[in-house]
Scaffold this motif. Structure first.
Motif, PDB file in Angstrom:
ATOM      1  N   LEU A  21       0.819  -1.205   0.000  1.00  0.00           N
ATOM      2  CA  LEU A  21       0.000   0.000   0.000  1.00  0.00           C
ATOM      3  C   LEU A  21       0.859   1.264   0.000  1.00  0.00           C
ATOM      4  N   ALA A  22       0.342   2.297  -0.646  1.00  0.00           N
ATOM      5  CA  ALA A  22       0.933   3.624  -0.508  1.00  0.00           C
ATOM      6  C   ALA A  22       0.663   4.107   0.911  1.00  0.00           C
ATOM      7  N   SER A  23       1.624   4.771   1.527  1.00  0.00           N
ATOM      8  CA  SER A  23       1.424   5.218   2.901  1.00  0.00           C
ATOM      9  C   SER A  23       2.137   6.535   3.156  1.00  0.00           C
ATOM     10  N   GLY A  63     -10.906   0.839  -3.111  1.00  0.00           N
ATOM     11  CA  GLY A  63      -9.871  -0.063  -2.621  1.00  0.00           C
ATOM     12  C   GLY A  63      -9.612   0.058  -1.138  1.00  0.00           C
ATOM     13  N   ILE A  64      -8.561  -0.634  -0.708  1.00  0.00           N
ATOM     14  CA  ILE A  64      -8.213  -0.778   0.702  1.00  0.00           C
ATOM     15  C   ILE A  64      -7.717   0.554   1.271  1.00  0.00           C
ATOM     16  N   THR A  65      -8.119   0.842   2.514  1.00  0.00           N
ATOM     17  CA  THR A  65      -7.579   1.970   3.263  1.00  0.00           C
ATOM     18  C   THR A  65      -7.167   1.480   4.647  1.00  0.00           C
ATOM     19  N   ARG A  66      -6.206   2.187   5.224  1.00  0.00           N
ATOM     20  CA  ARG A  66      -5.761   1.886   6.578  1.00  0.00           C
ATOM     21  C   ARG A  66      -5.444   3.195   7.298  1.00  0.00           C
ATOM     22  N   VAL A  67      -5.665   3.214   8.611  1.00  0.00           N
ATOM     23  CA  VAL A  67      -5.250   4.333   9.453  1.00  0.00           C
ATOM     24  C   VAL A  67      -4.849   3.776  10.807  1.00  0.00           C
ATOM     25  N   ASN A  68      -3.801   4.351  11.397  1.00  0.00           N
ATOM     26  CA  ASN A  68      -3.406   3.908  12.727  1.00  0.00           C
ATOM     27  C   ASN A  68      -2.771   5.061  13.494  1.00  0.00           C
ATOM     28  N   VAL A  69      -3.185   5.202  14.757  1.00  0.00           N
ATOM     29  CA  VAL A  69      -2.526   6.090  15.698  1.00  0.00           C
ATOM     30  C   VAL A  69      -1.668   5.189  16.581  1.00  0.00           C
ATOM     31  N   VAL A 109      -1.388   6.679   7.529  1.00  0.00           N
ATOM     32  CA  VAL A 109      -2.528   6.319   6.686  1.00  0.00           C
ATOM     33  C   VAL A 109      -1.989   5.587   5.474  1.00  0.00           C
ATOM     34  N   ARG A 110      -2.822   4.677   4.927  1.00  0.00           N
ATOM     35  CA  ARG A 110      -2.397   3.877   3.775  1.00  0.00           C
ATOM     36  C   ARG A 110      -3.556   3.729   2.800  1.00  0.00           C
ATOM     37  N   MET A 132      -6.598   9.527   1.843  1.00  0.00           N
ATOM     38  CA  MET A 132      -6.472   9.330   3.279  1.00  0.00           C
ATOM     39  C   MET A 132      -5.616  10.428   3.914  1.00  0.00           C
ATOM     40  N   ALA A 133      -4.551  10.824   3.243  1.00  0.00           N
ATOM     41  CA  ALA A 133      -3.671  11.856   3.787  1.00  0.00           C
ATOM     42  C   ALA A 133      -4.384  13.198   3.873  1.00  0.00           C
ATOM     43  N   ILE A 134      -5.160  13.540   2.859  1.00  0.00           N
ATOM     44  CA  ILE A 134      -5.903  14.805   2.863  1.00  0.00           C
ATOM     45  C   ILE A 134      -6.890  14.846   4.019  1.00  0.00           C
ATOM     46  N   HIS A 135      -7.629  13.749   4.209  1.00  0.00           N
ATOM     47  CA  HIS A 135      -8.603  13.708   5.295  1.00  0.00           C
ATOM     48  C   HIS A 135      -7.921  13.714   6.661  1.00  0.00           C
ATOM     49  N   ALA A 136      -6.773  13.043   6.777  1.00  0.00           N
ATOM     50  CA  ALA A 136      -6.067  13.020   8.055  1.00  0.00           C
ATOM     51  C   ALA A 136      -5.618  14.429   8.452  1.00  0.00           C
ATOM     52  N   THR A 137      -5.043  15.165   7.517  1.00  0.00           N
ATOM     53  CA  THR A 137      -4.591  16.523   7.831  1.00  0.00           C
ATOM     54  C   THR A 137      -5.774  17.439   8.138  1.00  0.00           C
ATOM     55  N   ARG A 138      -6.876  17.246   7.450  1.00  0.00           N
ATOM     56  CA  ARG A 138      -8.080  18.049   7.723  1.00  0.00           C
ATOM     57  C   ARG A 138      -8.575  17.808   9.144  1.00  0.00           C
TER      58      ARG A 138
END
Length: 432
Positions: free
Chosen positions: A225-227, A271-277, A299-300, A310-316
């Motif tokens: 995955l891209a991350s 497709g697949i998404t991932r997020v982890n703190v 995020v992935r 995923m990156a855009i939403h995480a920063t938002r």
């Protein structure tokens, strides 16, 4: 002939692996590992580019803090790393690029071997093979829990073969002993130095990931995955929690709000998404409004587009959490990987080249994996410039998953991997 070479080499592969396992080092702190590997490659006659000569310093991500770097440099000096070598690595510039040019026209072939360990306390239990055989980690809370000690030993084995067979080989070989693979932090610094720009064929790989019999390899992989990884800090205002709570600005709550809402990012239909703190630190006492907080997140996504989503939403979400609690924030990229696509035309070639191997018993066309790999940045640069690349898995039984305190692999996989790479080198070198 190759079989006898690998058989004679096998005790050395085990010695290298176990020695490296006993002294693991985290990403961009691999001073002793770089020195030990480099001295061996120097004795073999490779042209070496060490540390600052191997990396683009400004492209490194997720560097340890300066105090930790300086501490590890002192330890490396006390261990015996020569000052001449240490100067080339100062400031977290570890890793080596080793080059062997046969002087004969032919392809430029590159291999990547990662050298870093993980911040994990290794098991010392009776069921753990390194513990019962005297090579458990000697570093507290640092462990080779992903097989990179084996990867480094494999790389040295490949170097030994190139040295011993240079007269019958052609073209140029570049061996990348990469720091800081964990977290997707080190490959970009190698890529941006230009080592991959004229490579015709690129090979990397991994021990395990899937539990497969020793002797089975996969010629390619799919599913990485891209991350993007971020270090996030929130800055608020401290105040007495009982007398003047209204004067405080709670950085802990901002981090907690961000953490819970990151997991609420809508999943993507494509497709697949991932997020982890993975880490959250905040606060200093029960009666104090927390002034500071710190998070490590990732995020992935299955495709680059989904990863960007995923990156855009995480920063938002991080920005919104800071605004909600009236605190400031800083987001610092700490790692990056890209989608990895292997060149399918290499699959039948690898199957053919390994067909006469005494060690490789089966070559699977492809295996689906998960997770992320920063070798993707190196592969993609090669492919962008017209070269071919693949990522190979080397089978071993896995009693515990990667990144586990009792992770280990069957050491019989080491000669299998070396012989697979030798077969690739010989097969490619024999092509017109």
């Amino acid at each position: 002939m190759t079989g006898s070479f690998v058989k004679e080499l096998t005790p050395l592969l085990l010695e290298w692996r176990r020695s490296l396992h006993k002294l693991p080092e985290l990403g961009f702190l691999e001073y002793i590992t770089t020195y030990r590997v480099g001295r061996l490659l120097e004795e073999m006659g490779f042209t070496l580019h060490i540390g600052k000569d191997a990396l683009n310093e400004d492209s490194r991500l997720g560097l340890p803090d300066n105090q930790f770097i300086e501490e590890k440099e002192r330890q490396a000096s006390e261990w015996g790393v020569e000052n001449e070598w240490l100067e080339k690595m100062r400031g977290g510039n570890t890793g080596i690029v080793a080059i062997w040019d046969t002087g004969k026209p032919g392809d430029h072939v590159a291999f990547r071997f990662d050298i870093d360990a993980l911040p994990i306390k290794e098991s010392t239990g009776d069921s753990h093979f390194p513990s019962t055989n005297g090579f458990v980690s000697g570093e507290n809370n640092v462990m080779h829990s992903c097989g990179h000690d084996g990867h480094t030993a494999i790389g040295l084995g490949v170097a030994k073969f190139i040295l011993s067979n240079s007269d019958s080989l052609k073209g140029k070989f570049t061996l990348l002993f990469q720091p800081a693979e964990e977290g997707g932090r080190g490959a970009r610094a190698l890529r941006d130095k230009g080592w991959l720009d004229d490579v015709d064929y690129f090979y990397s790989g991994h021990i395990g990931i899937h539990s497969l019999p020793v002797g089975t390899i996969a010629a390619s992989t799919e599913g990485f995955l891209a991350s993007v990884k971020y270090d996030v800090t929130f800055k608020g205002i401290s105040s007495h929690a009982g007398m003047h709570p209204e004067k405080g600005r709670n950085a802990l709550l901002a981090a907690a709000t961000a953490a819970t809402n990151l997991y609420a990012i809508p999943r993507h239909h494509d497709g697949i998404t991932r997020v982890n703190v993975g880490r959250l630190i905040a606060g200093s006492g029960r009666n104090i409004i927390p002034e500071d907080s710190y998070m490590e997140i990732e995020v992935r996504g299955e495709t680059q587009e989904i990863g960007d989503y995923m990156a855009i939403h995480a920063t938002r979400i991080i920005k919104a959490a800071a605004e909600m609690h009236d605190v400031s924030f800083v987001i610092k990229p700490a790692g990056i990987t890209e989608v990895l696509v292997c060149d399918e035309e290499l699959i039948p070639k690898i199957q053919e080249w390994c067909s006469t191997s005494e060690f490789v018993k089966e070559v699977l066309p492809s295996v689906t994996v998960a997770g992320s790999e920063d070798a993707s940045l190196l592969m993609n640069r090669v492919q962008e410039r017209g070269g071919k690349a693949t990522y190979i898995l080397f089978g071993t039984k896995l009693n515990h998953p990667h990144h586990h305190p009792e992770f280990d692999f069957e050491e019989e996989v080491l000669p299998v991997a070396v012989d697979a790479f030798i077969s690739i080198i010989k097969g490619g070198s024999s092509n017109d």
